[in-house]
Write a protein that holds these residues in place. Structure first.
Motif, short mmCIF file in Angstrom:
data_model
loop_
_atom_site.label_atom_id
_atom_site.label_comp_id
_atom_site.label_asym_id
_atom_site.label_seq_id
_atom_site.Cartn_x
_atom_site.Cartn_y
_atom_site.Cartn_z
N ASP A 68 -6.10 4.58 -10.57
CA ASP A 68 -5.63 4.08 -9.27
C ASP A 68 -6.77 4.06 -8.26
O ASP A 68 -6.92 3.14 -7.46
N TRP A 119 -6.29 12.51 -1.30
CA TRP A 119 -6.27 12.11 -2.71
C TRP A 119 -7.62 12.27 -3.38
O TRP A 119 -7.71 12.46 -4.58
N ALA A 121 3.96 8.15 3.97
CA ALA A 121 2.71 8.17 3.21
C ALA A 121 2.00 9.51 3.38
O ALA A 121 1.54 10.11 2.41
N GLN A 122 1.94 10.01 4.61
CA GLN A 122 1.23 11.26 4.86
C GLN A 122 1.94 12.45 4.24
O GLN A 122 1.33 13.25 3.53
N SER A 162 1.84 12.40 0.44
CA SER A 162 0.52 12.69 -0.10
C SER A 162 0.18 14.17 -0.01
O SER A 162 -0.25 14.76 -0.99
N ILE A 196 1.13 4.49 -2.78
CA ILE A 196 1.03 5.93 -2.49
C ILE A 196 2.25 6.65 -3.04
O ILE A 196 2.15 7.70 -3.69
N MET A 199 -5.91 9.78 4.24
CA MET A 199 -5.46 9.56 2.87
C MET A 199 -6.58 9.85 1.87
O MET A 199 -6.33 10.46 0.83
N GLN A 240 0.80 -1.21 0.00
CA GLN A 240 0.00 0.00 0.00
C GLN A 240 0.84 1.27 0.00
O GLN A 240 0.62 2.20 -0.76
N TRP A 263 -7.52 2.52 2.03
CA TRP A 263 -6.62 2.07 3.09
C TRP A 263 -7.29 0.92 3.84
O TRP A 263 -8.23 1.11 4.57
N LEU A 305 -6.07 3.73 -3.63
CA LEU A 305 -6.13 4.79 -2.64
C LEU A 305 -6.91 4.39 -1.40
O LEU A 305 -7.02 5.15 -0.45
#
Lengths: 120, 178, 402, 103
Positions: free
Chosen positions: A111, C327, C164-165, C168, A63, C323, A59, A119, A117
């Motif tokens: 995606d 996005w 990841a944060q 993004s 990202i 997330m 995952q 989680w 995207l």
């Protein structure tokens, strides 16, 4: 122009030395009495089970992938945005840019649809 | 005090900074390929990429330098580190061994370097007489953007398409199939 | 308008100093100034955070050491200095020790480009806006190294989440800054501030682009790891995040980097959206310069106080919410905003019409964004009534099934 | 001013490092990193030739370098995804152990 970057160069040297000196000072001034229990890693007070580097799902990688693509978009968009100052910048140039952005949005939507995207 | 047989030139500040950046970049890139621990290799790669950004600054291509940091250090190095963490069992010790052609390849790479360096030294490069840049750095970035949407409009779209295909392909490959 | 180092160099050369020594002295003086001011700001920020959060929570806050507890932070530093730096067992020496140094390194370098007043900017480079974003990635690397080097599952998981944060939220951040760059046509902070000087110094971009400003603020919160995006160190899930195994001065370095990082983002926001040093009376001879520097600091601290306010009032998001918010809401909105602005600005319209159209686009973006957030919150209300699976909280912690 | 040869020699050195790494490492990720080094060496050359060339108003060197960076990014994205996919099915990242085509 190089004078400005010389400043950043000197500052980067300084920015490395400042935390280094603080940490070394802390190491000198602080006590040093290591023992196995103290040095053990803290995982909610439980004894640690198994290897730390268990495998992670892809995952995070997905990202990072979308980020990479959009980062490159930014690299092209910033100079184009600056070029708006030129008087000959016309509709054709805007269409080229919008098409470029649309291509990447298609990637994002793909995606999204594929659940990259989400989680879980 | 006896005279030195060879006069040692005193480098200008510009040259001194170049020597520092070049040595750091060279050492870092050498460590990338010789380090036996893959994670340290990745760290050295970050150092080498930073050094290359410094080289761009010395060449007065500041937008390219910032692009280098933004894309390479910010995205590519992070992705590589992720992949390292995703793909290994035990991280200590030798995680990046060499194959059996190591010594042959090493001598070959050395040969390539010596050859290229020798050639580079002997070629009479058609270097411009006056090396000052016309205009300020801002006009250069503006020109870059203008080039992207006119002369290089087709390559720009192709890059967009390539990135789209890369994204789609990579998502298909890397997704966890439950 | 001469920059500070040119003024300093001219003065020194005028006093008979050789030019290269004058250059070196000027640059070193600037670096020393940043090196002295940055830790001082950090001291003030820590004190401010404690005081304001205490007031929000109906407490008094530090009030013993010095007047109003002003010296409390210094006492804390002395305490941290005298603490033992514990090396966790099987930690990776290089990664573990390099991480705190790198995190401070990345943040201190940001101070080179933020403006104080006209001519008093560390260096006003042509790529200033991108420089802020690009050097932010050093912090990501540092967090990853800290998480990896600590030999701790929680730290590693947090390190992954940080990446990841931060990755993004970098995208909507940089796109909202692109909206300003597109309108202003420059990436230099000095010029950005100059251009907001009309209407008695009140022609700030926040009035023209409230949508971009709001998205910038949200992303700045996420990038500086503040509430509601602070689940990298959520006590209930990850104990303390990627720096759980750090103690003493090494911990203090992460702390310093986090505070200064938030402050720099507030500073950049003030420079890009609140008019920088512009304000009534900055063109007056004599006191104008001081007024301008004062305005700059007041605006920066105002944004920082807003961040603290958010920190004191908002609940924390979940990873998946965070997330998705980035996005699925922020990125499409910013891309739409940029496209709108690109089309509007290329049309041959008079400047006020373009400004109005840009404002309309921004208001539209704000409306759609708030509607989407509201809908998500309502859906979330239904969702939490169902029994939730703990797996979704632990997320990627599960090993992959063999 | 630094001579052009200095930049070219540095680029040659980085390229040779990358060449060695790309051919001598067993780990696929290490190989990808080496390829990145080679691409960077190429970029240094492009920018150096732009800077020292006769026509600096023509930004072809810089533009091309940015395109190289973009292509390199796409290459890394797909390459790493391939490595991850192969690792999932074969549990190895060592290239000499990946012999799908040998039947």
């Amino acid at each position: 122009m190089l004078l400005k970057y010389a400043f950043i160069f000197i500052l980067s040297g300084f920015a490395l030395v400042l935390p280094l000196v603080s940490i070394v000072a802390g190491a000198i001034l602080g006590p040093r009495k290591p023992d196995p229990v103290k040095n053990d890693i803290y995982e909610s007070g439980l004894n640690t089970i198994g290897d730390t580097w268990i495998q992670f799902r892809a995952q995070f990688y997905l990202i990072g992938l979308v980020f990479l693509v959009f980062d490159l978009e930014v690299v092209f968009l910033y100079p184009i945005a600056m070029a708006y100052g030129r008087p000959e910048f016309g509709m054709a140039a805007v269409l080229v840019t919008l098409l470029f952005m649309a291509l990447l949005i298609v990637g994002l939507v793909y995606d999204w649809r594929k659940g990259g995207l989400e989680w879980q | 005090m006896p005279e030195l047989p060879v006069e040692i030139p005193i480098p200008t500040p510009h040259q001194a900074v170049f020597i520092m950046v070049a040595v750091a970049t060279g050492v870092a890139s050498l460590l990338v390929v010789t380090n036996r621990n893959l994670f340290y290799s990745a760290l050295c790669l970050v150092g080498a990429l930073f050094g290359v950004a410094g080289v761009y600054v010395l060449l007065e291509a500041e937008f390219l330098a910032i692009t280098q940091v933004l894309v390479y250090v910010g995205a590519i190095a992070t992705l590589i580190t992720f992949a390292i963490m995703l793909t290994r069992g035990i991280m200590f010790g030798v995680t990046s061994p060499n194959n059996r052609y190591m010594f042959a390849v090493m001598s070959m790479a050395l040969l390539v370097f010596l050859l290229v360096a020798g050639v580079v030294d002997r070629v009479p490069w058609a270097v411009a007489e006056d090396l000052t840049l016309s205009g300020d750095g801002k006009s250069m970035i503006v020109d870059l953007g203008w080039e992207f949407v006119t002369t290089y409009a087709l390559p720009l779209e192709l890059i967009g398409l390539l990135l789209l295909i890369a994204l789609v392909g990579a998502v298909m490959l890397a997704r966890d199939d439950e | 308008m001469a920059e500070w180092y040119q003024v300093l160099m001219t003065a020194l050369v005028g006093a008979g100093v050789p030019e290269w020594i004058a250059t070196a002295v000027a640059l070193l003086a600037g670096v020393t100034a940043i090196g002295l001011v940055a830790p001082l700001i950090a001291l003030i920020l820590v004190w401010l955070l404690r005081k304001v959060i205490s007031r929000i929570q109906d407490r008094i806050g530090p009030n013993r050491v010095g007047r109003f507890g002003l010296l409390q932070t210094i006492a804390d530093i002395v305490k941290l200095l005298s603490k033992e730096g514990i090396n966790p067992s099987r930690a990776d020496f290089m990664a573990y020790n390099l991480a705190p140094i790198l995190s401070v390194f990345g943040v201190l370098l940001l101070f080179a480009v933020v403006p104080v007043t006209r001519g008093l900017i560390g260096v006003d480079i042509n790529v200033g806006v991108l420089y802020i974003v690009a050097l932010g990635s050093i912090g990501i690397m540092a967090a990853l190294m800290a998480g990896w080097g600590s030999n701790n599952k929680y730290a590693l998981l947090s390190g992954f989440r940080v990446v990841a944060q931060l990755l993004s939220y970098e995208i909507p951040l940089v796109l909202s800054m692109l909206a300003v760059v597109l309108y202003a046509g420059t990436m230099r902070f000095g010029e950005l501030a100059e251009q907001q000087g009309n209407f008695l110094g009140l022609g700030w971009y926040v009035f023209l682009m409230p949508g971009a400003a709001l998205i910038f603020f949200v992303c700045a919160l996420a990038e500086s790891e503040q509430t509601p995006f602070d689940l990298l160190e959520a006590e209930s899930e990850l104990i303390a995040g990627f720096h759980i195994e750090y103690s003493g001065m090494r911990f203090a370095m992460f702390f310093l980097a986090q505070f200064l990082g938030g402050f720099v983002f507030a500073w950049v926001g003030a420079a890009m959206f609140l008019g920088g040093w512009q304000g009534p009376g900055v063109d007056l001879p004599g006191i104008g310069g001081f007024l301008a520097a004062g305005y700059m600091m007041i605006k920066t601290f105002a944004i920082y106080l807003l961040m603290i306010w958010v920190r004191g009032t908002f609940p924390r998001l979940r990873v998946d919410q965070m997330m998705s918010f980035c996005w699925k809401i922020l990125v499409p909105l910013t891309v739409g905003l940029i496209s709108w602005q690109m089309v509007v600005q290329v049309l041959e319209l008079p400047t006020p019409v373009i400004a109005v159209l840009v404002l309309v686009g921004n208001l539209l973006v704000m409306g759609i964004g708030l509607y989407a957030v509201g809908r998500a919150i309502r859906q979330e209300g239904f969702r939490t009534k169902r029994a939730f699976t703990p797996d979704s909280l632990i997320g990627t912690m599960q090993p992959v099934a063999e | 001013m630094v001579p052009l040869q200095a930049y070219l020699t540095l680029a040659a050195f980085i390229f040779s490092c990358g060449l060695y790494g790309a051919l001598a490492r067993r780990n696929a990720i290490a190989m990808l990193m080496a390829v990145e080094l080679m691409l960077n060496a190429v970029n240094i050359n492009l920018v150096a030739f732009w800077r020292y060339g006769p026509n600096r108003d023509d930004l072809a060197g810089q533009t091309f370098a940015i395109f190289v960076i973009a292509v390199a990014a796409a290459e890394v994205a797909v390459g790493l995804a391939l490595i991850i996919a192969i690792y999932r099915s074969r549990k190895t990242v060592y290239l000499d152990e990946i012999d799908l085509l040998q039947g």
